[in-house]
Design a protein around this motif. Sequence first.
Motif, PDB file in Angstrom:
ATOM      1  N   HIS A 160      66.122 101.773 -51.014  1.00 29.30           N
ATOM      2  CA  HIS A 160      65.706 100.450 -50.545  1.00 29.30           C
ATOM      3  C   HIS A 160      65.000 100.512 -49.187  1.00 29.30           C
ATOM      4  N   THR A 161      64.620 101.715 -48.748  1.00 27.49           N
ATOM      5  CA  THR A 161      63.886 101.870 -47.495  1.00 27.49           C
ATOM      6  C   THR A 161      62.481 101.299 -47.644  1.00 27.49           C
ATOM      7  N   LEU A 162      62.067 100.468 -46.692  1.00 21.54           N
ATOM      8  CA  LEU A 162      60.762  99.802 -46.756  1.00 21.54           C
ATOM      9  C   LEU A 162      59.709 100.487 -45.888  1.00 21.54           C
ATOM     10  N   GLY A 163      60.136 101.439 -45.091  1.00 20.46           N
ATOM     11  CA  GLY A 163      59.215 102.155 -44.218  1.00 20.46           C
ATOM     12  C   GLY A 163      60.006 103.024 -43.264  1.00 20.46           C
ATOM     13  N   THR A 164      59.306 103.857 -42.524  1.00 17.31           N
ATOM     14  CA  THR A 164      59.973 104.751 -41.580  1.00 17.31           C
ATOM     15  C   THR A 164      59.280 104.711 -40.223  1.00 17.31           C
ATOM     16  N   MET A 165      60.057 104.986 -39.188  1.00 17.40           N
ATOM     17  CA  MET A 165      59.531 105.004 -37.821  1.00 17.40           C
ATOM     18  C   MET A 165      60.157 106.158 -37.053  1.00 17.40           C
ATOM     19  N   ILE A 166      59.452 106.611 -36.024  1.00 19.39           N
ATOM     20  CA  ILE A 166      60.007 107.533 -35.038  1.00 19.39           C
ATOM     21  C   ILE A 166      59.821 106.886 -33.675  1.00 19.39           C
ATOM     22  N   LEU A 167      60.905 106.901 -32.887  1.00 20.06           N
ATOM     23  CA  LEU A 167      60.878 106.249 -31.578  1.00 20.06           C
ATOM     24  C   LEU A 167      61.291 107.231 -30.491  1.00 20.06           C
ATOM     25  N   GLN A 168      60.709 107.057 -29.296  1.00 17.59           N
ATOM     26  CA  GLN A 168      61.070 107.844 -28.123  1.00 17.59           C
ATOM     27  C   GLN A 168      61.579 106.906 -27.042  1.00 17.59           C
ATOM     28  N   TYR A 169      62.677 107.299 -26.387  1.00 13.67           N
ATOM     29  CA  TYR A 169      63.328 106.466 -25.383  1.00 13.67           C
ATOM     30  C   TYR A 169      63.343 107.186 -24.035  1.00 13.67           C
ATOM     31  N   SER A 170      63.598 106.435 -22.993  1.00 14.28           N
ATOM     32  CA  SER A 170      63.611 107.016 -21.644  1.00 14.28           C
ATOM     33  C   SER A 170      64.941 107.651 -21.288  1.00 14.28           C
ATOM     34  N   THR A 171      66.044 107.057 -21.772  1.00 19.33           N
ATOM     35  CA  THR A 171      67.381 107.562 -21.440  1.00 19.33           C
ATOM     36  C   THR A 171      68.274 107.483 -22.675  1.00 19.33           C
ATOM     37  N   LEU A 172      69.389 108.195 -22.632  1.00 19.15           N
ATOM     38  CA  LEU A 172      70.368 108.138 -23.704  1.00 19.15           C
ATOM     39  C   LEU A 172      70.934 106.732 -23.837  1.00 19.15           C
ATOM     40  N   GLU A 173      71.232 106.098 -22.696  1.00 21.20           N
ATOM     41  CA  GLU A 173      71.812 104.753 -22.722  1.00 21.20           C
ATOM     42  C   GLU A 173      70.851 103.759 -23.372  1.00 21.20           C
ATOM     43  N   GLU A 174      69.577 103.889 -23.051  1.00 24.47           N
ATOM     44  CA  GLU A 174      68.548 103.019 -23.618  1.00 24.47           C
ATOM     45  C   GLU A 174      68.479 103.201 -25.141  1.00 24.47           C
ATOM     46  N   MET A 175      68.533 104.451 -25.576  1.00 25.59           N
ATOM     47  CA  MET A 175      68.473 104.751 -27.009  1.00 25.59           C
ATOM     48  C   MET A 175      69.669 104.157 -27.743  1.00 25.59           C
ATOM     49  N   MET A 176      70.863 104.376 -27.226  1.00 20.85           N
ATOM     50  CA  MET A 176      72.054 103.885 -27.898  1.00 20.85           C
ATOM     51  C   MET A 176      72.103 102.364 -27.920  1.00 20.85           C
ATOM     52  N   ASP A 177      71.667 101.740 -26.847  1.00 19.99           N
ATOM     53  CA  ASP A 177      71.665 100.276 -26.798  1.00 19.99           C
ATOM     54  C   ASP A 177      70.724  99.698 -27.858  1.00 19.99           C
ATOM     55  N   MET A 178      69.560 100.288 -27.989  1.00 21.80           N
ATOM     56  CA  MET A 178      68.609  99.759 -28.966  1.00 21.80           C
ATOM     57  C   MET A 178      69.089  99.998 -30.393  1.00 21.80           C
ATOM     58  N   LEU A 179      69.605 101.196 -30.678  1.00 22.59           N
ATOM     59  CA  LEU A 179      70.039 101.497 -32.034  1.00 22.59           C
ATOM     60  C   LEU A 179      71.280 100.708 -32.430  1.00 22.59           C
ATOM     61  N   ASP A 180      72.096 100.327 -31.448  1.00 23.95           N
ATOM     62  CA  ASP A 180      73.273  99.501 -31.734  1.00 23.95           C
ATOM     63  C   ASP A 180      72.902  98.044 -31.991  1.00 23.95           C
ATOM     64  N   HIS A 181      71.720  97.643 -31.534  1.00 21.76           N
ATOM     65  CA  HIS A 181      71.306  96.231 -31.674  1.00 21.76           C
ATOM     66  C   HIS A 181      69.863  96.136 -32.174  1.00 21.76           C
ATOM     67  N   MET A 182      69.525  96.998 -33.138  1.00 18.08           N
ATOM     68  CA  MET A 182      68.139  97.068 -33.589  1.00 18.08           C
ATOM     69  C   MET A 182      67.658  95.766 -34.213  1.00 18.08           C
ATOM     70  N   GLU A 183      68.600  94.953 -34.721  1.00 13.24           N
ATOM     71  CA  GLU A 183      68.195  93.693 -35.352  1.00 13.24           C
ATOM     72  C   GLU A 183      67.489  92.753 -34.378  1.00 13.24           C
ATOM     73  N   LYS A 184      67.646  92.994 -33.067  1.00 11.53           N
ATOM     74  CA  LYS A 184      66.966  92.161 -32.076  1.00 11.53           C
ATOM     75  C   LYS A 184      65.509  92.582 -31.893  1.00 11.53           C
ATOM     76  N   ASP A 185      65.206  93.839 -32.210  1.00  6.94           N
ATOM     77  CA  ASP A 185      63.886  94.387 -31.903  1.00  6.94           C
ATOM     78  C   ASP A 185      63.007  94.637 -33.126  1.00  6.94           C
ATOM     79  N   ILE A 186      63.617  94.884 -34.281  1.00  7.66           N
ATOM     80  CA  ILE A 186      62.845  95.127 -35.503  1.00  7.66           C
ATOM     81  C   ILE A 186      63.472  94.277 -36.616  1.00  7.66           C
ATOM     82  N   LYS A 187      62.698  93.346 -37.130  1.00  6.98           N
ATOM     83  CA  LYS A 187      63.210  92.431 -38.151  1.00  6.98           C
ATOM     84  C   LYS A 187      62.265  92.397 -39.356  1.00  6.98           C
ATOM     85  N   VAL A 188      62.856  92.410 -40.549  1.00  5.59           N
ATOM     86  CA  VAL A 188      62.083  92.234 -41.778  1.00  5.59           C
ATOM     87  C   VAL A 188      62.288  90.790 -42.240  1.00  5.59           C
ATOM     88  N   PHE A 189      61.201  90.036 -42.325  1.00  2.00           N
ATOM     89  CA  PHE A 189      61.267  88.661 -42.793  1.00  2.00           C
ATOM     90  C   PHE A 189      60.948  88.602 -44.284  1.00  2.00           C
TER      91      PHE A 189
END
Length: 397
Positions: A366-395
């Motif tokens: 059921h994967t609709l696409g793939t992405m690769i992301l680069q982050y500045s810090t570990l904390e930044e990466m974990m925060d985004m991946l824990d709350h990805m629904e705020k940044d990437i949404k499929v309508f």
Amino acid sequence: MKKILFLGGAPTQIPPLKYAREQGHYVITCDYLPENPGHKLADEYHNVSTTDKEAVLKLAEQLKIDGIVAYASDPAAPTAAYVAEKMGLPGNPYKSVEILARKDLFRAFLAENGFNVPRSQSFYTLDEAKAWLDEIGVPAFIKPVDSSGSKGVTNLKNKDHLAEAFQHALQFSREKKVVVEEAIEREGFQVDSDVFMYDGDLKFWIWGNQHQDKLCNEFVPSAISYPSVLPANVQLDAANEISRILKKLDFNHGAFNVEFLVDGNGKPWVLEIGPRNGGNKIPEVIRYSTGVDLIKYTVDAAIGLDCSSLSMTPSKGYWSSYMLHSLKDGVFKEVYLSDRAKKYIVEQDIYVKPGEKVFKFSGSHHTLGTMILQYSTLEEMMDMLDHMEKDIKVFVE
């Protein structure tokens, strides 16, 4: 120029096709889906199922191939090993590949050889499964013996729902056989990544953190991030366990996709070793993170080229994949990306088009696409991946 037969042409299988073309090899693809995009990169395409090992062998012999690759495909991996063994091509033992490709055989191997393994049995009938579930209790995992990408998997927390979970697993099993096993309580992230053997030794390994979207499915990977947050000694213990398993099965070379968890005592429990490269953009993220190109080594090893240049390389920076997915069934409308997400994305490939039917994320299918992301810090990466629904949404509508 070498003739290489690639089993499959799905979007996730395009990277080795591109590499082989760049190296000037003659590229042949086969599967039963002529519309798959990878076939456009091939010099030849043949409509032959990748799981029909005798038909693929006949094709390979007719074409006089020099190598065969089953990239990111558990169902095709035994076929590739079978053909290589029959034709004397570079490959691994067919029986060993079969053990890794089937959860029931792999669990039995682990138990017989003293490795950490959950209590697990496999069944063709629901009544037998019920009796075993009464013995091990819940929570338990119900899985097809021969699928990948979390397809058909249920985390069973109520015995009354076994029949439904059993039937769900059967839908994704070619063998029509279902694993019922105890759930091992893990500490921290489950691990998901690729390793590479060459000349009988584990030459490269790196561990990634597996992330799930708990809004739709808490067990299907939606992202893999690097570097691992596991302590260094636990990472080394896990690598040693993987190496022992692969050597005991007489594997010689190639990529393996590994999943394991670590319990409260810091001990690794190996859950899966897929005899092929991982999906979910794992080889590509590893290449960004370490500079090591496992796609190249996979193709090179399949045609007997020297891979001795492969060596351990630590992760640099903070990287992740992301599997674009929907939280519900519907008709695809668009993808929303926040400014933060746009800043981090270095690669993206969206498979779905407006107006197409999409389904709630329940497995890699059921994967609709793939992405690769680069982050500045570990904390930044974990925060985004824990709350990805705020940044990437499929309508969907």
